[in-house]
Design a protein around this motif. Structure first.
Motif, mmCIF file in Angstrom:
data_model
loop_
_atom_site.group_PDB
_atom_site.id
_atom_site.type_symbol
_atom_site.label_atom_id
_atom_site.label_comp_id
_atom_site.label_asym_id
_atom_site.label_seq_id
_atom_site.Cartn_x
_atom_site.Cartn_y
_atom_site.Cartn_z
ATOM 1 N N ALA A 93 0.570 -1.347 0.251
ATOM 2 C CA ALA A 93 -0.422 0.070 0.028
ATOM 3 C C ALA A 93 0.803 1.349 0.017
ATOM 4 C CB ALA A 93 -0.901 0.208 0.770
ATOM 5 N N ALA A 94 2.331 1.349 0.682
ATOM 6 C CA ALA A 94 2.570 2.001 0.309
ATOM 7 C C ALA A 94 3.583 2.207 -0.223
ATOM 8 C CB ALA A 94 3.570 2.088 1.954
ATOM 9 N N ALA A 95 4.196 1.088 -1.495
ATOM 10 C CA ALA A 95 4.413 1.515 -3.036
ATOM 11 C C ALA A 95 3.689 2.154 -3.675
ATOM 12 C CB ALA A 95 4.909 0.110 -3.373
ATOM 13 N N ASP A 96 2.364 1.660 -3.612
ATOM 14 C CA ASP A 96 1.904 2.173 -4.808
ATOM 15 C C ASP A 96 1.238 3.434 -4.266
ATOM 16 O OD1 ASP A 96 0.451 -0.221 -6.037
ATOM 17 O OD2 ASP A 96 -1.008 -0.929 -4.561
ATOM 18 N N ARG A 97 1.087 4.124 -2.870
ATOM 19 C CA ARG A 97 0.549 5.397 -2.109
ATOM 20 C C ARG A 97 2.133 6.304 -3.228
ATOM 21 N NH1 ARG A 97 -0.086 4.762 2.363
ATOM 22 N NH2 ARG A 97 1.592 5.236 3.270
ATOM 23 N N PHE A 98 3.631 5.744 -3.128
ATOM 24 C CA PHE A 98 4.432 6.255 -3.536
ATOM 25 C C PHE A 98 3.833 7.083 -5.200
ATOM 26 C CE2 PHE A 98 8.401 6.868 -5.410
ATOM 27 C CZ PHE A 98 9.173 8.268 -4.737
ATOM 28 N N ILE A 99 3.587 5.547 -5.804
ATOM 29 C CA ILE A 99 3.426 5.845 -7.057
ATOM 30 C C ILE A 99 2.518 6.058 -8.013
ATOM 31 C CG2 ILE A 99 3.037 4.211 -9.665
ATOM 32 C CD1 ILE A 99 5.322 1.947 -7.674
ATOM 33 N N LYS A 100 1.503 6.318 -6.890
ATOM 34 C CA LYS A 100 0.727 6.922 -7.221
ATOM 35 C C LYS A 100 0.833 8.881 -7.083
ATOM 36 C CE LYS A 100 -4.349 7.882 -6.316
ATOM 37 N NZ LYS A 100 -5.339 7.615 -5.091
ATOM 38 N N LEU A 101 1.742 8.782 -6.108
ATOM 39 C CA LEU A 101 1.601 10.455 -5.786
ATOM 40 C C LEU A 101 2.432 11.074 -6.343
ATOM 41 C CD1 LEU A 101 1.701 11.061 -1.724
ATOM 42 C CD2 LEU A 101 0.121 11.969 -3.884
ATOM 43 N N TYR A 102 4.330 10.072 -7.054
ATOM 44 C CA TYR A 102 5.245 10.209 -7.598
ATOM 45 C C TYR A 102 5.588 10.022 -8.983
ATOM 46 C CZ TYR A 102 5.742 12.777 -2.523
ATOM 47 O OH TYR A 102 5.538 13.245 -1.978
ATOM 48 N N PRO A 103 4.302 9.834 -9.710
ATOM 49 C CA PRO A 103 4.813 8.817 -10.773
ATOM 50 C C PRO A 103 6.082 8.955 -11.794
ATOM 51 C CG PRO A 103 2.222 10.161 -11.632
ATOM 52 C CD PRO A 103 3.021 10.701 -10.339
ATOM 53 N N GLN A 104 6.272 10.728 -11.664
ATOM 54 C CA GLN A 104 7.666 10.465 -12.877
ATOM 55 C C GLN A 104 8.847 10.845 -12.351
ATOM 56 O OE1 GLN A 104 7.043 11.064 -16.268
ATOM 57 N NE2 GLN A 104 4.938 10.517 -15.556
ATOM 58 N N ASN A 105 8.110 10.688 -10.420
ATOM 59 C CA ASN A 105 10.093 10.542 -10.158
ATOM 60 C C ASN A 105 10.797 9.348 -10.317
ATOM 61 O OD1 ASN A 105 11.350 9.608 -7.485
ATOM 62 N ND2 ASN A 105 10.892 11.082 -7.117
ATOM 63 N N PRO A 106 12.102 9.834 -10.090
ATOM 64 C CA PRO A 106 13.134 9.167 -10.976
ATOM 65 C C PRO A 106 13.479 7.526 -9.656
ATOM 66 C CG PRO A 106 14.036 11.031 -9.610
ATOM 67 C CD PRO A 106 12.863 11.192 -10.490
ATOM 68 N N TYR A 107 12.720 7.701 -9.071
ATOM 69 C CA TYR A 107 12.802 6.386 -7.821
ATOM 70 C C TYR A 107 11.582 5.471 -7.995
ATOM 71 C CZ TYR A 107 17.179 9.143 -6.665
ATOM 72 O OH TYR A 107 18.261 9.996 -6.909
ATOM 73 N N PHE A 157 10.942 0.355 -16.946
ATOM 74 C CA PHE A 157 12.087 0.849 -16.637
ATOM 75 C C PHE A 157 13.111 -0.276 -17.447
ATOM 76 C CE2 PHE A 157 9.125 2.809 -13.487
ATOM 77 C CZ PHE A 157 8.579 3.693 -14.410
ATOM 78 N N PRO A 158 13.251 -0.274 -18.820
ATOM 79 C CA PRO A 158 14.659 -1.244 -19.198
ATOM 80 C C PRO A 158 15.479 -0.860 -18.290
ATOM 81 C CG PRO A 158 13.563 -0.319 -21.178
ATOM 82 C CD PRO A 158 12.972 0.098 -18.894
ATOM 83 N N ASN A 159 16.309 0.134 -18.214
ATOM 84 C CA ASN A 159 17.277 0.375 -17.969
ATOM 85 C C ASN A 159 17.610 0.731 -16.275
ATOM 86 O OD1 ASN A 159 18.396 0.567 -21.148
ATOM 87 N ND2 ASN A 159 17.729 2.686 -20.763
ATOM 88 N N SER A 160 16.186 0.212 -15.537
ATOM 89 C CA SER A 160 16.533 0.488 -14.137
ATOM 90 C C SER A 160 17.730 -0.798 -13.987
ATOM 91 C CB SER A 160 15.323 0.088 -14.008
ATOM 92 O OG SER A 160 15.396 0.011 -12.289
ATOM 93 N N LYS A 161 18.083 -0.458 -13.162
ATOM 94 C CA LYS A 161 19.360 -1.010 -11.944
ATOM 95 C C LYS A 161 18.471 -2.215 -11.278
ATOM 96 C CE LYS A 161 20.658 0.210 -7.894
ATOM 97 N NZ LYS A 161 21.034 1.265 -6.907
#
Length: 275
Positions: A93-107, A157-161
């Protein structure tokens, strides 16, 4: 004078109880802490494996200082802390919240990866870390969720670490999902549901090529067609099975990827102190 002196211990006791929080609001030792103070204390608790306390402090930080770099980082860290505290639902739920709030965040790729790892470990189970079992015998729900999480990561994110590790886990999960379908087909065979067994086997052959489960699915298909008196179809399936076996086209399953310690330090803590 005597009456006043006799009441003094009672008054002191009431004051002491009030200070301990018996009356009124309990004193919060973190009250008045700055965002940087809350974050540094929460990070220290996380580094000391005090996950419950870390979650508590990160959540205080988000509630008191909902905007800015500290709150953003806290959302990722609280997801990691909840994962380590064996609270998978809260972590997702916390990860989903971050994805929703910051979809363009580099992380944001990390948030998808963390979701995949949480679901992946749920599909493995606690006992499997100590007693090896057949992963294909378990409910495939969490395994499918993990596969989808990793799939989104490698697609977006094919080039993600984290992409390479995600791909390896997808291969392993795909093999288990295919074998689970074969297990269901065998169950149908035992129950005399031969048509349902044949349909499951064909599904594996069509959707899970390049897995060892295809070999098993063809065996089930041969038996199912024979039970249905479809001798021609049974012979065709047997021929396909024999040709592929002789050609060595059935590959062995990939071993389970090694456990990873999910990195939570998305950026250096010192950067949070920069203006």
């Amino acid at each position: 004078m005597r009456r006043t002196l006799s009441r003094l211990p009672v008054l002191l006791l009431v004051a002491a109880l009030a200070g301990c929080g018996v009356f009124g609001k309990e004193i919060d030792p973190t009250e008045g802490w700055s965002a940087s103070k809350l974050y540094s204390e929460a990070a220290a608790e996380l580094d000391s494996n005090n996950y419950k306390r870390a979650v508590e402090l990160f959540e205080k930080l988000e509630a008191r200082y909902p905007f800015g770099r500290y709150a953003m980082q806290a959302q990722l860290d609280v997801a990691y802390a909840q994962y380590k505290a064996d609270e998978p639902e809260d972590a997702i739920a916390a990860a989903d919240r971050f994805i929703k709030l910051y979809p363009q965040n580099p992380y944001v790729d990390y948030a998808y990866y963390l979701k995949g790892i949480v679901n992946y470990n749920r599909s493995v189970g606690f006992l499997d870390r100590f007693i090896p079992t057949d992963a294909s015998q378990r409910d495939p729900g969490s395994a499918l969720d993990a596969f989808n999480d990793f799939s989104i990561l490698v697609e977006r994110f094919p080039n993600s670490k984290y992409a390479q590790d995600a791909r390896q886990r997808m291969v392993y999960l795909r093999s288990n999902l295919a074998q689970n379908e074969v297990n269901v087909a065998r169950y149908y065979m035992k129950r005399g549901a031969y048509l349902a067994a044949a349909n499951r086997a064909n599904y594996v052959i069509e959707h899970y090529q390049r897995t060892s489960a295809v070999d098993d699915a063809l065996e089930v298909l041969v038996d199912a067609y024979k039970a249905l008196d479809k001798d021609g179809l049974a012979a065709d399936a047997q021929r396909v099975l024999d040709v592929n076996r002789q050609a060595g086209r059935f590959i062995a399953d990939e071993p389970q990827p090694e456990d990873v310690d999910v990195a939570r330090k998305i950026w250096d803590y010192l950067k949070l102190d920069e203006n």
